[in-house]
Write an enzyme that holds these catalytic residues in place. Structure first.
Site, PDB file in Angstrom:
ATOM      1  N   GLU A 280       0.834  -1.208   0.000  1.00 39.50           N
ATOM      2  CA  GLU A 280       0.000   0.000   0.000  1.00 39.50           C
ATOM      3  C   GLU A 280       0.871   1.262   0.000  1.00 39.50           C
ATOM      4  OE1 GLU A 280      -4.023  -0.327   1.906  1.00 39.50           O
ATOM      5  OE2 GLU A 280      -3.100   1.089   3.277  1.00 39.50           O
ATOM      6  N   GLU A 283       2.073   1.702  -3.403  1.00 38.75           N
ATOM      7  CA  GLU A 283       0.954   2.161  -4.235  1.00 38.75           C
ATOM      8  C   GLU A 283       0.714   3.659  -4.048  1.00 38.75           C
ATOM      9  OE1 GLU A 283      -2.769   0.264  -3.354  1.00 38.75           O
ATOM     10  OE2 GLU A 283      -3.808   1.285  -4.992  1.00 38.75           O
ATOM     11  N   CYS A 307      -8.661  -2.095   4.036  1.00 35.36           N
ATOM     12  CA  CYS A 307      -8.560  -3.349   4.791  1.00 35.36           C
ATOM     13  C   CYS A 307      -9.778  -3.644   5.660  1.00 35.36           C
ATOM     14  CB  CYS A 307      -7.290  -3.384   5.633  1.00 35.36           C
ATOM     15  SG  CYS A 307      -6.814  -1.826   6.302  1.00 35.36           S
ATOM     16  N   SER A 327      -7.420   1.939  -2.145  1.00 31.82           N
ATOM     17  CA  SER A 327      -6.210   1.198  -2.480  1.00 31.82           C
ATOM     18  C   SER A 327      -6.636  -0.124  -3.114  1.00 31.82           C
ATOM     19  CB  SER A 327      -5.410   0.926  -1.204  1.00 31.82           C
ATOM     20  OG  SER A 327      -4.549  -0.168  -1.397  1.00 31.82           O
ATOM     21  N   LYS A 366     -15.513  -9.645   8.382  1.00 32.07           N
ATOM     22  CA  LYS A 366     -14.465 -10.488   7.778  1.00 32.07           C
ATOM     23  C   LYS A 366     -15.048 -11.803   7.271  1.00 32.07           C
ATOM     24  CE  LYS A 366     -10.749  -8.016   8.247  1.00 32.07           C
ATOM     25  NZ  LYS A 366     -10.008  -7.613   7.047  1.00 32.07           N
ATOM     26  N   GLU A 369     -16.340 -10.853   4.004  1.00 33.14           N
ATOM     27  CA  GLU A 369     -15.214 -10.603   3.087  1.00 33.14           C
ATOM     28  C   GLU A 369     -14.659 -11.913   2.526  1.00 33.14           C
ATOM     29  OE1 GLU A 369     -11.441  -9.311   4.843  1.00 33.14           O
ATOM     30  OE2 GLU A 369     -11.215  -7.848   3.245  1.00 33.14           O
ATOM     31  N   GLU A 374     -14.371 -11.922  -5.138  1.00 33.28           N
ATOM     32  CA  GLU A 374     -13.008 -11.489  -5.508  1.00 33.28           C
ATOM     33  C   GLU A 374     -11.930 -12.313  -4.800  1.00 33.28           C
ATOM     34  OE1 GLU A 374     -15.279  -9.509  -4.085  1.00 33.28           O
ATOM     35  OE2 GLU A 374     -15.705  -7.817  -5.418  1.00 33.28           O
ATOM     36  N   CYS A 523     -10.293  -1.896  14.739  1.00 33.05           N
ATOM     37  CA  CYS A 523     -10.633  -3.322  14.920  1.00 33.05           C
ATOM     38  C   CYS A 523     -10.745  -3.725  16.384  1.00 33.05           C
ATOM     39  CB  CYS A 523      -9.592  -4.193  14.258  1.00 33.05           C
ATOM     40  SG  CYS A 523      -9.680  -4.070  12.495  1.00 33.05           S
TER      41      CYS A 523
HETATM   42 FE1  HC0 Z   1      -8.346  -5.569  11.513  1.00 32.57          FE
HETATM   43 FE2  HC0 Z   1      -6.830  -5.892   9.629  1.00 32.57          FE
HETATM   44  S1  HC0 Z   1      -6.361  -4.533  11.387  1.00 32.57           S
HETATM   45  S2  HC0 Z   1      -8.935  -5.085   9.376  1.00 32.57           S
HETATM   46  O1  HC0 Z   1      -8.699  -3.779  11.747  1.00 32.57           O
HETATM   47  O2  HC0 Z   1      -5.720  -3.974   7.800  1.00 32.57           O
HETATM   48  O3  HC0 Z   1     -10.703  -7.362  11.608  1.00 32.57           O
HETATM   49  O4  HC0 Z   1      -7.453  -6.697  14.181  1.00 32.57           O
HETATM   50  O5  HC0 Z   1      -7.209  -8.222  10.966  1.00 32.57           O
HETATM   51  O6  HC0 Z   1      -7.359  -7.927   7.479  1.00 32.57           O
HETATM   52  O7  HC0 Z   1      -4.127  -6.899   9.905  1.00 32.57           O
HETATM   53  C1  HC0 Z   1      -9.842  -6.657  11.642  1.00 32.57           C
HETATM   54  C2  HC0 Z   1      -7.851  -6.243  13.232  1.00 32.57           C
HETATM   55  C3  HC0 Z   1      -7.416  -7.114  10.828  1.00 32.57           C
HETATM   56  C4  HC0 Z   1      -7.100  -7.138   8.238  1.00 32.57           C
HETATM   57  C5  HC0 Z   1      -5.110  -6.576   9.776  1.00 32.57           C
HETATM   58  C6  HC0 Z   1      -6.193  -4.710   8.435  1.00 32.57           C
END
Ligand code: HC0
Length: 589
Positions: A280, A283, A307, A327, A366, A369, A374, A523
């Protein structure tokens, strides 16, 4: 200050505090259901009623400010009987099948029923339970109306914290229910899967979709090699589910527990968080070069982090015209998944189809996701199962492990090493801070002085924060950045993301780079983290994350030796062909 008495004891309270807050200060708990520290006062459940001398009616403690001379009784016979009646009424229209409920053992209604010893049923069952529906179509969240007590915390969370408004109140009286646009499934509306409604629900009406049995089955299958990755924020939340106070990092014990549970390899999402910074960061610099040197008008700036899957779904719904600002990097979870079934599989000589890739996340989005179309660039589904921090705690309890007695263990090698920069991804501002640590060194060729490694302006809990760094004396490749003031912003909680995006849309945001996280606190305040959550708990988790970073020998992503090895042996260079195929994507909704 105002002078009042609580249960006959005189106390001095700061002006403007509610009776609920005053009582809490005095160590007196008044029960609440609709009230939550993250949300505005609603005053609709009435379970927090108290008696105020001179008033005929009981007052809701959450909505009544203290006034000079008030004499308050929080525990009179009248108060107790009233609360008891309210709890009984709630139970009369609640599917109190507690032993079969996912929130059994951590349900606020169950706790109140236990404390008030509701052993009889004086009210008839008001609404037959078969009239209620269960929405189990979302990959992240299950909504069970039969468990709903209509406190509307979820509705207020979705509106006030997230600005999404996927949930709303429909109908009146005994027909009143929490629903979505045209009563569609959560999967089919603007729900971002962030799970903040789950975190704020007092009962089992909103819970995560759990994949506990699927993971146990994979572990039990001798033909499968089960790898697990743990997200940055899990290590500062897990302890709370296992009886520890908030703010304790349990990284080593968590790794030990995962090994005891039978995972074949215990690896770290923080490793791919470091990788994300490499990709990133490169990028961002590439975009800046195209925009500033080549004057390429097609380059989308500011660049936004990509993310947080709740944030991705939010921008897809609300600002689709700005998808190019994202990104192209996949999230660390998905980078990990793509590498697990390619790089890791090759290095360990295991067929990718025999690998089951599990991730432990503080996040319900997640799960969504991992199911996105994708996310199959390894040729398989890159991440097979996503468990929340809460689900991991369930595995540990089911396995009968005494968590406190476990000797801390280390992550396995190849994708288990991380820097402090990877760890701080779990707190709002962490991705930005990690990126700046690396970008500074790439651009200037000079080390970030140790005392400047903590980039304080991007830390904290304000919903939107800004920072800028003036670039001086860059190396030749980045000479065009000399004197440029790199402007950054951080937003957490989708309501804050919304206001930043509105300024991007209006053309009034002159940032180069913005970090967006869907959940309050980043997170560490994710929808899969231990319940309860509130600003104080999130602050403690953040302190634990920053302490972990400071205690690590490597604190910059580009110094991670396993990242160097990954580039040398497999990826070759950031934004190279292999990276492009496995680690980047484009959201086109
Ligand atoms: Fe997160 Fe992550 S930091 S989104 O906030 O970038 O869920 O803890 O794992 O993938 O590394 C969440 C936390 C993650 C991802 C990382 C990012």
């Amino acid at each position: 200050k105002v002078n009042i008495t609580i249960n006959g004891f005189p106390v001095e309270i700061a002006t403007g505090k509610t009776i609920l807050e005053a009582a809490e200060e005095q160590g007196i708990t008044i029960p609440t259901l609709c009230h939550h520290k993250d949300l505005c006062v609603a005053g609709n459940c009435r379970v927090c009623v108290v008696e105020v001398a001179g008033q005929n009616r009981l007052s809701a403690a959450c909505a009544t400010p203290c006034e000079e001379g008030m004499e308050i009784l929080t525990n009179s016979l009248k108060v107790r009987n009233s609360r008891k009646q309210i709890i009984e009424l709630l139970l009369a229209e609640h599917n109190a099948d507690c032993t079969k409920c996912y929130r059994n053992g951590n349900c606020e209604l169950q706790t109140l029923a236990s404390e008030y010893k509701i052993m009889t049923q004086d009210f008839i069952e008001l609404v037959p339970l078969k009239h209620f529906s269960i929405d189990a179509y979302s990959p992240s969240i299950i909504k069970d109306d039969s468990k709903c007590i209509r406190c509307q915390r979820c509705v207020r969370t979705c509106a006030e914290l997230q600005g999404v408004n996927a949930l709303t109140v429909a109908h009146k009286g005994d027909k009143m229910k929490i629903t979505t646009f045209f009563e569609k499934a959560m999967r089919d509306v603007v729900c971002t899967n962030c799970g903040q409604c789950v975190n704020h629900c007092p009962t089992g009406a909103l819970v995560e979709r759990n994949y506990i049995e699927e993971v146990w089955e994979a572990i039990a299958n001798p033909n499968k090699h089960v790898v697990v990755q743990t997200a940055p924020a899990v290590r500062v939340g897990l302890g709370e589910e296992l009886g520890l106070k908030p703010g304790k990092s349990v990284t080593g014990k968590m790794v030990a527990a995962l090994k005891r549970l039978g995972f074949d390899s215990v690896l770290d999402t923080d490793f791919t968080a470091d990788l994300t910074i490499m990709e990133e960061g490169t990028e961002l610099l590439t975009r800046l070069k195209k925009a500033l040197v080549d004057n390429d008008k097609s380059v989308a700036l500011p660049m936004a982090t990509s993310c947080s899957p709740g944030w991705i779904k939010y921008i897809e719904h609300m600002f689709p015209e700005h998808l190019n600002n994202l990104s192209t990097c996949k999230s660390p979870q998905q980078m990990f998944g793509a590498l697990a079934k390619t790089y890791y599989a090759n290095a360990r000589n295991i067929k990718p189809e025999d690998i089951v890739s599990v991730s432990i996340m503080p996040c319900t989005a997640k799960k969504y996701e991992a199911f996105r179309p994708e996310m199959h660039d390894s040729g398989y589904r890159d991440v097979d199962y996503v468990l929340t921090t809460r689900e991991l705690a369930i595995l540990i309890k089911q396995a009968g492990l005494d968590f406190n007695k476990l000797e801390p263990a280390k992550y396995d090698r190849l994708m288990g090493e991380s820097s402090g920069a990877g760890v701080i991804f779990g707190a709002t501002g962490g991705v930005m801070e990690a990126a700046l640590r690396t970008a500074y060194e790439i651009v200037t060729g000079r080390e970030v002085p140790f005392e400047n490694l903590n980039i304080i302006p991007v830390r904290g809990s304000d919903g939107i924060r800004e920072a800028s760094i003036k670039i001086e004396n860059p190396v030749e490749e980045w000479a065009f950045l000399d004197g440029v003031e790199l402007k950054c912003a951080v937003a957490h909680g989708l309501i804050n993301a919304k206001s930043v995006m509105e300024s991007v849309k209006a053309g009034t945001a002159d940032y180069h780079f913005i970090e967006f996280m869907a959940c309050p606190g980043g997170c560490l305040g994710g929808g899969g983290q231990p319940i309860p959550t509130n600003p104080e708990i999130r602050r403690k988790r953040a302190e634990a994350i920053y302490a972990e970073d400071e205690g690590l020998p490597i604190r910059k992503s580009h110094d991670n030796p396993e990242i160097k090895k990954l580039y040398k042996d497999f990826l070759k260079e950031p934004l190279g062909e292999v990276s492009h195929h496995l680690l980047h994507t484009k959201y086109t909704k």
